[in-house]
Design a protein around this motif. Structure first.
Motif, PDB file in Angstrom:
ATOM      1  N   VAL A   1       9.603 -16.324 -28.985  1.00  0.00           N
ATOM      2  CA  VAL A   1      10.216 -16.098 -27.679  1.00  0.00           C
ATOM      3  C   VAL A   1      11.515 -15.347 -27.923  1.00  0.00           C
ATOM      4  O   VAL A   1      12.286 -15.685 -28.822  1.00  0.00           O
ATOM      5  CB  VAL A   1      10.503 -17.439 -26.955  1.00  0.00           C
ATOM      6  N   HIS A   2      11.740 -14.317 -27.131  1.00  0.00           N
ATOM      7  CA  HIS A   2      12.953 -13.506 -27.259  1.00  0.00           C
ATOM      8  C   HIS A   2      14.063 -14.085 -26.384  1.00  0.00           C
ATOM      9  O   HIS A   2      13.837 -14.436 -25.232  1.00  0.00           O
ATOM     10  CB  HIS A   2      12.661 -12.063 -26.837  1.00  0.00           C
ATOM     11  N   PHE A   3      15.267 -14.168 -26.962  1.00  0.00           N
ATOM     12  CA  PHE A   3      16.446 -14.619 -26.226  1.00  0.00           C
ATOM     13  C   PHE A   3      17.556 -13.590 -26.404  1.00  0.00           C
ATOM     14  O   PHE A   3      17.642 -12.933 -27.445  1.00  0.00           O
ATOM     15  CB  PHE A   3      16.949 -15.969 -26.768  1.00  0.00           C
ATOM     16  N   PHE A   4      18.409 -13.484 -25.412  1.00  0.00           N
ATOM     17  CA  PHE A   4      19.595 -12.630 -25.509  1.00  0.00           C
ATOM     18  C   PHE A   4      20.744 -13.324 -24.806  1.00  0.00           C
ATOM     19  O   PHE A   4      20.590 -13.872 -23.716  1.00  0.00           O
ATOM     20  CB  PHE A   4      19.376 -11.257 -24.868  1.00  0.00           C
ATOM     21  N   SER A   5      21.916 -13.265 -25.432  1.00  0.00           N
ATOM     22  CA  SER A   5      23.120 -13.840 -24.845  1.00  0.00           C
ATOM     23  C   SER A   5      24.175 -12.753 -24.686  1.00  0.00           C
ATOM     24  O   SER A   5      24.568 -12.113 -25.657  1.00  0.00           O
ATOM     25  CB  SER A   5      23.675 -14.947 -25.751  1.00  0.00           C
ATOM     26  N   TYR A   6      24.621 -12.554 -23.442  1.00  0.00           N
ATOM     27  CA  TYR A   6      25.716 -11.625 -23.193  1.00  0.00           C
ATOM     28  C   TYR A   6      27.001 -12.133 -23.832  1.00  0.00           C
ATOM     29  O   TYR A   6      27.873 -11.352 -24.204  1.00  0.00           O
ATOM     30  CB  TYR A   6      25.932 -11.436 -21.691  1.00  0.00           C
ATOM     31  N   ARG A   7      27.143 -13.438 -23.955  1.00  0.00           N
ATOM     32  CA  ARG A   7      28.376 -14.037 -24.502  1.00  0.00           C
ATOM     33  C   ARG A   7      28.550 -13.729 -25.985  1.00  0.00           C
ATOM     34  O   ARG A   7      29.657 -13.549 -26.459  1.00  0.00           O
ATOM     35  CB  ARG A   7      28.384 -15.545 -24.300  1.00  0.00           C
ATOM     36  N   THR A   8      27.429 -13.700 -26.728  1.00  0.00           N
ATOM     37  CA  THR A   8      27.517 -13.452 -28.164  1.00  0.00           C
ATOM     38  C   THR A   8      27.114 -12.032 -28.539  1.00  0.00           C
ATOM     39  O   THR A   8      27.445 -11.574 -29.625  1.00  0.00           O
ATOM     40  CB  THR A   8      26.614 -14.423 -28.945  1.00  0.00           C
ATOM     41  N   GLY A   9      26.366 -11.354 -27.655  1.00  0.00           N
ATOM     42  CA  GLY A   9      25.859 -10.022 -27.976  1.00  0.00           C
ATOM     43  C   GLY A   9      24.716 -10.046 -28.960  1.00  0.00           C
ATOM     44  O   GLY A   9      24.421  -9.056 -29.616  1.00  0.00           O
ATOM     45  N   VAL A  10      24.025 -11.200 -29.072  1.00  0.00           N
ATOM     46  CA  VAL A  10      22.952 -11.366 -30.043  1.00  0.00           C
ATOM     47  C   VAL A  10      21.604 -11.481 -29.337  1.00  0.00           C
ATOM     48  O   VAL A  10      21.418 -12.303 -28.442  1.00  0.00           O
ATOM     49  CB  VAL A  10      23.185 -12.617 -30.915  1.00  0.00           C
ATOM     50  N   SER A  11      20.675 -10.646 -29.785  1.00  0.00           N
ATOM     51  CA  SER A  11      19.274 -10.725 -29.397  1.00  0.00           C
ATOM     52  C   SER A  11      18.552 -11.375 -30.569  1.00  0.00           C
ATOM     53  O   SER A  11      18.743 -10.973 -31.717  1.00  0.00           O
ATOM     54  CB  SER A  11      18.740  -9.308 -29.154  1.00  0.00           C
ATOM     55  N   ILE A  12      17.732 -12.396 -30.294  1.00  0.00           N
ATOM     56  CA  ILE A  12      17.090 -13.152 -31.368  1.00  0.00           C
ATOM     57  C   ILE A  12      15.714 -13.621 -30.920  1.00  0.00           C
ATOM     58  O   ILE A  12      15.481 -13.845 -29.727  1.00  0.00           O
ATOM     59  CB  ILE A  12      17.971 -14.353 -31.797  1.00  0.00           C
ATOM     60  N   GLU A  13      14.815 -13.767 -31.882  1.00  0.00           N
ATOM     61  CA  GLU A  13      13.484 -14.308 -31.616  1.00  0.00           C
ATOM     62  C   GLU A  13      13.366 -15.663 -32.305  1.00  0.00           C
ATOM     63  O   GLU A  13      13.608 -15.777 -33.509  1.00  0.00           O
ATOM     64  CB  GLU A  13      12.404 -13.358 -32.122  1.00  0.00           C
ATOM     65  N   LEU A  14      12.980 -16.666 -31.520  1.00  0.00           N
ATOM     66  CA  LEU A  14      12.811 -18.032 -32.024  1.00  0.00           C
ATOM     67  C   LEU A  14      11.377 -18.491 -31.765  1.00  0.00           C
ATOM     68  O   LEU A  14      10.711 -17.958 -30.865  1.00  0.00           O
ATOM     69  CB  LEU A  14      13.800 -18.977 -31.339  1.00  0.00           C
ATOM     70  N   PRO A  15      10.909 -19.485 -32.504  1.00  0.00           N
ATOM     71  CA  PRO A  15       9.547 -19.971 -32.280  1.00  0.00           C
ATOM     72  C   PRO A  15       9.348 -20.485 -30.846  1.00  0.00           C
ATOM     73  O   PRO A  15      10.292 -20.969 -30.204  1.00  0.00           O
ATOM     74  CB  PRO A  15       9.415 -21.127 -33.279  1.00  0.00           C
ATOM     75  N   VAL A  16       8.101 -20.369 -30.382  1.00  0.00           N
ATOM     76  CA  VAL A  16       7.748 -20.918 -29.081  1.00  0.00           C
ATOM     77  C   VAL A  16       8.140 -22.388 -29.056  1.00  0.00           C
ATOM     78  O   VAL A  16       7.956 -23.105 -30.046  1.00  0.00           O
ATOM     79  CB  VAL A  16       6.233 -20.742 -28.814  1.00  0.00           C
ATOM     80  N   GLY A  17       8.689 -22.829 -27.943  1.00  0.00           N
ATOM     81  CA  GLY A  17       9.145 -24.210 -27.800  1.00  0.00           C
ATOM     82  C   GLY A  17      10.649 -24.277 -27.648  1.00  0.00           C
ATOM     83  O   GLY A  17      11.178 -25.209 -27.054  1.00  0.00           O
ATOM     84  N   PHE A  18      11.365 -23.274 -28.188  1.00  0.00           N
ATOM     85  CA  PHE A  18      12.815 -23.233 -28.005  1.00  0.00           C
ATOM     86  C   PHE A  18      13.128 -22.823 -26.575  1.00  0.00           C
ATOM     87  O   PHE A  18      12.414 -22.023 -25.970  1.00  0.00           O
ATOM     88  CB  PHE A  18      13.468 -22.233 -28.972  1.00  0.00           C
ATOM     89  N   GLU A  19      14.215 -23.373 -26.056  1.00  0.00           N
ATOM     90  CA  GLU A  19      14.713 -23.021 -24.734  1.00  0.00           C
ATOM     91  C   GLU A  19      16.213 -22.819 -24.819  1.00  0.00           C
ATOM     92  O   GLU A  19      16.877 -23.388 -25.677  1.00  0.00           O
ATOM     93  CB  GLU A  19      14.408 -24.143 -23.736  1.00  0.00           C
ATOM     94  N   SER A  20      16.736 -22.021 -23.898  1.00  0.00           N
ATOM     95  CA  SER A  20      18.182 -21.866 -23.786  1.00  0.00           C
ATOM     96  C   SER A  20      18.725 -23.137 -23.135  1.00  0.00           C
ATOM     97  O   SER A  20      18.269 -23.525 -22.060  1.00  0.00           O
ATOM     98  CB  SER A  20      18.522 -20.646 -22.934  1.00  0.00           C
ATOM     99  N   VAL A  21      19.669 -23.800 -23.802  1.00  0.00           N
ATOM    100  CA  VAL A  21      20.156 -25.092 -23.336  1.00  0.00           C
ATOM    101  C   VAL A  21      21.528 -24.961 -22.668  1.00  0.00           C
ATOM    102  O   VAL A  21      21.727 -25.428 -21.556  1.00  0.00           O
ATOM    103  CB  VAL A  21      20.220 -26.107 -24.502  1.00  0.00           C
ATOM    104  N   THR A  22      22.476 -24.342 -23.368  1.00  0.00           N
ATOM    105  CA  THR A  22      23.817 -24.174 -22.809  1.00  0.00           C
ATOM    106  C   THR A  22      24.368 -22.812 -23.204  1.00  0.00           C
ATOM    107  O   THR A  22      23.980 -22.231 -24.222  1.00  0.00           O
ATOM    108  CB  THR A  22      24.809 -25.251 -23.324  1.00  0.00           C
ATOM    109  N   GLU A  23      25.291 -22.330 -22.388  1.00  0.00           N
ATOM    110  CA  GLU A  23      25.998 -21.096 -22.706  1.00  0.00           C
ATOM    111  C   GLU A  23      27.386 -21.214 -22.099  1.00  0.00           C
ATOM    112  O   GLU A  23      27.539 -21.659 -20.961  1.00  0.00           O
ATOM    113  CB  GLU A  23      25.253 -19.885 -22.143  1.00  0.00           C
ATOM    114  N   ASP A  24      28.403 -20.840 -22.883  1.00  0.00           N
ATOM    115  CA  ASP A  24      29.762 -20.819 -22.350  1.00  0.00           C
ATOM    116  C   ASP A  24      30.386 -19.471 -22.678  1.00  0.00           C
ATOM    117  O   ASP A  24      29.675 -18.524 -22.997  1.00  0.00           O
ATOM    118  CB  ASP A  24      30.587 -22.004 -22.860  1.00  0.00           C
ATOM    119  N   GLU A  25      31.685 -19.372 -22.646  1.00  0.00           N
ATOM    120  CA  GLU A  25      32.373 -18.088 -22.817  1.00  0.00           C
ATOM    121  C   GLU A  25      32.134 -17.430 -24.166  1.00  0.00           C
ATOM    122  O   GLU A  25      32.202 -16.210 -24.278  1.00  0.00           O
ATOM    123  CB  GLU A  25      33.878 -18.259 -22.595  1.00  0.00           C
TER     124      GLU A  25
END
Length: 155
Positions: free
Chosen positions: A9-33
């Protein structure tokens, strides 16, 4: 064994500027500044301390005139700090990911039945910490693959 594209599953965070692929089952849990956390959640929507999880955080900023050598030295120093965490050192790997310096340290914490996969990375003016944990040894190679999949996005 490396995961195939359909197992990721592909994830991207504007806060960190990181695009990453993690195994299926991972979810975005929290994000702050300055950080984001991804985890495998149980049926109650919670992640326990031994469940697979990854926390990405901007932990520092480089001066405008920082050289590649300065950035690489900062990555290595952060990884040295990771290596000093209480536990059995399983390995260390310095490599380029998306043409940026990274250093990964893996540790076993027998007191907590926990494996840590700790990566320091530099991109542009940011110094990043990527801390992954699990109780499942097989997840360490998935974390290696995840770090290798990183693409740094200029914001």
């Amino acid at each position: 064994m490396s995961a195939t594209t359909q197992d990721l599953v592909h994830f991207f965070s504007y806060r960190t500027g990181v695009s990453i692929e993690l195994p299926v089952g991972f979810e975005s849990v929290t994000e702050d500044e300055s950080s984001v956390t991804y985890a495998v959640l149980d049926e109650d929507g919670a992640a326990g301390p031994r469940d697979p999880q990854m926390h990405l955080q901007v932990v520092g900023e480089f001066e405008e005139d920082a050289t590649d050598a300065d950035r690489t030295a900062a990555v290595r120093a952060l990884a040295d700090g990771f290596a000093g965490v209480d536990g059995e050192l399983l390995g260390r790997a310095d490599r380029l990911v998306d043409e940026e310096p990274t250093a990964t340290v893996t540790l076993r914490r027998p007191d907590a039945d926990l494996l840590l996969h700790l990566t320091a990375a530099a991109h542009g003016s940011r110094l990043l910490s990527i801390v992954a944990s699990t109780s499942e040894e097989a997840m360490l190679s998935s974390y290696d693959d995840a770090v290798a999949s990183i693409r740094f996005i200029d914001l």
